[in-house]
Design a protein around this motif. Sequence first.
Motif, PDB file in Angstrom:
ATOM      1  N   SER A   1       0.815  -1.219   0.000  1.00 52.66           N
ATOM      2  CA  SER A   1       0.000   0.000   0.000  1.00 52.66           C
ATOM      3  C   SER A   1       0.848   1.267   0.000  1.00 52.66           C
ATOM      4  O   SER A   1       0.372   2.325  -0.411  1.00 52.66           O
ATOM      5  CB  SER A   1      -0.936   0.000   1.213  1.00 52.66           C
ATOM      6  OG  SER A   1      -0.178  -0.043   2.411  1.00 52.66           O
TER       7      SER A   1
ATOM      8  N   ARG B   1      -5.798  -6.333  -2.984  1.00 59.77           N
ATOM      9  CA  ARG B   1      -5.809  -5.064  -2.242  1.00 59.77           C
ATOM     10  C   ARG B   1      -5.677  -5.300  -0.735  1.00 59.77           C
ATOM     11  O   ARG B   1      -4.996  -4.541  -0.043  1.00 59.77           O
ATOM     12  CB  ARG B   1      -7.096  -4.291  -2.548  1.00 59.77           C
ATOM     13  CG  ARG B   1      -7.212  -3.862  -4.001  1.00 59.77           C
ATOM     14  CD  ARG B   1      -6.197  -2.780  -4.372  1.00 59.77           C
ATOM     15  NE  ARG B   1      -6.597  -1.480  -3.845  1.00 59.77           N
ATOM     16  CZ  ARG B   1      -5.871  -0.746  -3.017  1.00 59.77           C
ATOM     17  NH1 ARG B   1      -4.707  -1.187  -2.607  1.00 59.77           N
ATOM     18  NH2 ARG B   1      -6.302   0.428  -2.598  1.00 59.77           N
TER      19      ARG B   1
ATOM     20  N   GLN C   1      -2.093  -6.165   0.031  1.00 60.24           N
ATOM     21  CA  GLN C   1      -1.222  -4.986  -0.026  1.00 60.24           C
ATOM     22  C   GLN C   1      -1.238  -4.228   1.302  1.00 60.24           C
ATOM     23  O   GLN C   1      -0.233  -3.642   1.690  1.00 60.24           O
ATOM     24  CB  GLN C   1      -1.670  -4.048  -1.149  1.00 60.24           C
ATOM     25  CG  GLN C   1      -1.317  -4.525  -2.551  1.00 60.24           C
ATOM     26  CD  GLN C   1      -1.760  -3.519  -3.602  1.00 60.24           C
ATOM     27  OE1 GLN C   1      -2.878  -3.016  -3.571  1.00 60.24           O
ATOM     28  NE2 GLN C   1      -0.866  -3.210  -4.533  1.00 60.24           N
ATOM     29  N   HIS C   2      -2.359  -4.223   1.985  1.00 59.88           N
ATOM     30  CA  HIS C   2      -2.510  -3.441   3.208  1.00 59.88           C
ATOM     31  C   HIS C   2      -2.135  -4.205   4.475  1.00 59.88           C
ATOM     32  O   HIS C   2      -1.782  -3.587   5.483  1.00 59.88           O
ATOM     33  CB  HIS C   2      -3.952  -2.939   3.337  1.00 59.88           C
ATOM     34  CG  HIS C   2      -4.243  -1.738   2.503  1.00 59.88           C
ATOM     35  ND1 HIS C   2      -4.468  -1.817   1.144  1.00 59.88           N
ATOM     36  CD2 HIS C   2      -4.313  -0.416   2.829  1.00 59.88           C
ATOM     37  CE1 HIS C   2      -4.689  -0.593   0.677  1.00 59.88           C
ATOM     38  NE2 HIS C   2      -4.595   0.263   1.664  1.00 59.88           N
TER      39      HIS C   2
ATOM     40  N   GLY D   1      -2.274   1.221   5.438  1.00 58.96           N
ATOM     41  CA  GLY D   1      -3.259   1.988   4.695  1.00 58.96           C
ATOM     42  C   GLY D   1      -3.327   3.406   5.131  1.00 58.96           C
ATOM     43  O   GLY D   1      -4.102   4.175   4.586  1.00 58.96           O
TER      44      GLY D   1
END
Length: 542
Positions: free
Chosen positions: A348, A496, A499-500, A542
Amino acid sequence: MLLSPSVPLVGALCAGFLILHYLVQRLHHYKKAKAWNCEPPRPGPSGFFGIPGFYRLSKAVREKRWIDYLAEQYDVVGRNTFSMQFLNRRMLTTIEPENIKAVLATQFQDFSLGTRHEQFDPLLGDGIFTLDGAGWSHARSLLRPQFTRDQVADLALLDDHIQHLLKLIPKDRSSFDIQRLFFLLTLDSATHFLFGESVGCMNSSETTDVLAKCAVRNAQGFADAFTTAQDYLAARSRAQGLYWLVNPKEFREANRRVHEVVDYYVNMALAKKRNPEKKPEGGRYIFLDALVAETEDPKMLRDNMLNILLAGRDTTASLLSSTFFYLARHPPAWNRLRQEIVEVFGDSKNPREITHTKLKDIPYLRYVLNEGEPYLETVAPIDRSQPPLTVPEVLRLQPPVPVNFRVATKDTSLPVGGGPDGRSPIYVQKGVIVAYSVFAMHRRTDFWGQDATTFRPERWEENGKHGWEYLPFNGGPRICLGQQYALTEASYTVVRLMQHFDTLENADPNPRQEPIKNSNLTMMHDSGVAVRLYSSGGSLNG
């Protein structure tokens, strides 16, 4: 008062005629079966008039284990195809790929959905999942072009909803039910894609004026009504010909509330077509607007939108929930998948572009999703010309539509299952139900190895080529139109989240490896999927 002597005589003649007719029909079917070299299948444990079998299934439904119960019967009987009496109906049940291919593809015209239209009509009406024949062909031809467009998987639109999802994940490493969030995500994204406006399940500030004006009041009310209606549809389906007995006020009210919301969007789209001055913001593709360009029939529009909404919400949420159920119990799989994702897409803090093509190019993502879960057709084989997305193992173990059936429209046959060795053809009389369990077939040890019930994505590295024994999205002419939409949404969501967050932990107090299943029209986890999801660095990326 004495009866006339002719009355008993007439009764005897009628009884004699019925018996003679029955014997003639039996002889007719016997000769036809012999001419086709058919042998009878092994009978299953039905009991007197199928009543004990129906009672055992009903008990399994109450205990929320009927999917497992049906799968267990193949071991009990010792055959992959066997016959049963289901109250007043005869049924064949099978997990033989050859038989399923015949039912869904090569002998497609010999089978129909039976009474599904009547069972599902109160909610879904005349749609792609309820119709046969010309009605189904028309509905499919209406919908198919919309799923060939690039806009179907709008990653930018989806990312807006992912941002809302991320805000709902606890920041203190506490446990939460990620399945609940996935059902909110997919309802928001599906309504946004279909109607051009999300119902705003994940963001109360986005709750639309539409819902506030309707009986559902808000997004949760709409979701609850939709789920309640589906629960009753599943009960009507299990009741087969007695479906009409399942029609309580709660069911009728849930249908009315769902229809009120969808009718509003349909009427708005029709008004927009008649007054085309107001264009959608940014010229973004809206499924309903595209459909209105093909037909202005309000009921046809509502019915087809509901059919697609059902598939778009439930199957993708089911797949994502099962993916995180298994990954939380298999840290090495989580770590390997996250490493591959971060290498391609970054995290992120340093994200790189995510595209459809790149999503398809991460092999282990495909293996994971295939090992976990699937949902529910030109007589053609399954389309494997395009590289799959990431669903193999989850879709294998927990298919969103675990059990399905068809009804013979004529006297026909199935390729295997009859005779002492189970390899002879089976005669199928008109009206017989042919049920098939994708869930059980996906766990056959002769296809998948002795560890067939174990989550092991690496099996797809060893052997990634499978035919009709792997059927997460159905096959033949009725193969799922929206499978690429579902897989793209699931893949993008997994990427997603990875990624965080770098750490996923199982927070279920019961360390079960097999989930308790709650299955109405699609399958989900009855107790939810309790996890902890966080970044081990101490703060979220994030």
